[in-house]
Scaffold this motif. Sequence first.
Motif, PDB file in Angstrom:
ATOM      1  N   LEU A  17      32.074  19.236  26.214  1.00 31.03           N
ATOM      2  CA  LEU A  17      32.138  20.095  27.551  1.00 31.03           C
ATOM      3  C   LEU A  17      31.636  20.177  29.493  1.00 31.03           C
ATOM      4  O   LEU A  17      32.169  20.080  30.016  1.00 31.03           O
ATOM      5  N   HIS A  21      33.940  19.136  32.430  1.00 30.90           N
ATOM      6  CA  HIS A  21      33.472  19.713  33.524  1.00 30.90           C
ATOM      7  C   HIS A  21      33.102  19.448  34.576  1.00 30.90           C
ATOM      8  O   HIS A  21      33.670  19.568  36.330  1.00 30.90           O
ATOM      9  N   LEU A  52      39.155  23.215  21.536  1.00 31.75           N
ATOM     10  CA  LEU A  52      39.018  23.820  22.122  1.00 31.75           C
ATOM     11  C   LEU A  52      39.924  23.883  23.240  1.00 31.75           C
ATOM     12  O   LEU A  52      39.762  25.483  24.351  1.00 31.75           O
ATOM     13  N   TYR A  57      39.744  27.515  26.020  1.00 28.44           N
ATOM     14  CA  TYR A  57      38.571  27.187  27.280  1.00 28.44           C
ATOM     15  C   TYR A  57      38.878  26.072  27.705  1.00 28.44           C
ATOM     16  O   TYR A  57      38.042  25.467  28.888  1.00 28.44           O
ATOM     17  N   CYS A  58      39.966  24.991  26.925  1.00 29.22           N
ATOM     18  CA  CYS A  58      40.743  23.862  28.262  1.00 29.22           C
ATOM     19  C   CYS A  58      42.001  24.252  28.108  1.00 29.22           C
ATOM     20  O   CYS A  58      42.514  25.178  27.048  1.00 29.22           O
ATOM     21  N   LEU A  76      38.625  22.250  31.581  1.00 30.94           N
ATOM     22  CA  LEU A  76      38.456  23.395  31.683  1.00 30.94           C
ATOM     23  C   LEU A  76      38.669  24.247  32.181  1.00 30.94           C
ATOM     24  O   LEU A  76      39.791  24.545  33.561  1.00 30.94           O
ATOM     25  N   THR A  77      39.297  25.820  31.998  1.00 30.51           N
ATOM     26  CA  THR A  77      39.529  26.470  31.488  1.00 30.51           C
ATOM     27  C   THR A  77      38.488  27.857  32.710  1.00 30.51           C
ATOM     28  O   THR A  77      37.074  27.247  32.676  1.00 30.51           O
ATOM     29  N   GLY A  80      36.476  28.593  29.836  1.00 32.10           N
ATOM     30  CA  GLY A  80      35.818  27.425  29.785  1.00 32.10           C
ATOM     31  C   GLY A  80      34.440  27.092  30.066  1.00 32.10           C
ATOM     32  O   GLY A  80      33.715  26.169  30.025  1.00 32.10           O
ATOM     33  N   TYR A  83      31.706  29.728  28.961  1.00 29.27           N
ATOM     34  CA  TYR A  83      30.991  29.375  28.001  1.00 29.27           C
ATOM     35  C   TYR A  83      30.273  27.951  28.129  1.00 29.27           C
ATOM     36  O   TYR A  83      29.419  28.414  27.162  1.00 29.27           O
TER      37      TYR A  83
END
Length: 109
Positions: A17, A21, A52, A57-58, A76-77, A80, A83
């Motif tokens: 993550l 990011h 994910l 989240y992605c 990443l959303t 995400g 999170y």
Amino acid sequence: MDVSIQFKKGVLEICVLVLIHRKDQYGYELAQAVSRHIEVAEGALYPLLRRLVNEGYCTTYLQESSEGPPRKYYKLTDSGVIYMQSMVKEWQAFVSNVTNLIEEGNLYD
């Protein structure tokens, strides 16, 4: 049983993550980046990436590559990012508490 294997499984998600990011990445690139810090089997990465994406989240997108077929990049959303930030805070608290426990134990007396 190799305890470090369990440690790696536990931290792989947060590492992935954080790396995504920093910048959108494709699977092999992520595996290389994680491996610079912890040894991880590439096969462990792809099920995590699928999860994910499935959990929102992605997201993924394809980008042309000069070195072969298009690559699937992970991004990443907004959820995400939230999170990831939550996991980083939990990780920092966890590491701090474990470090305190170890230091209070006078292991080297």
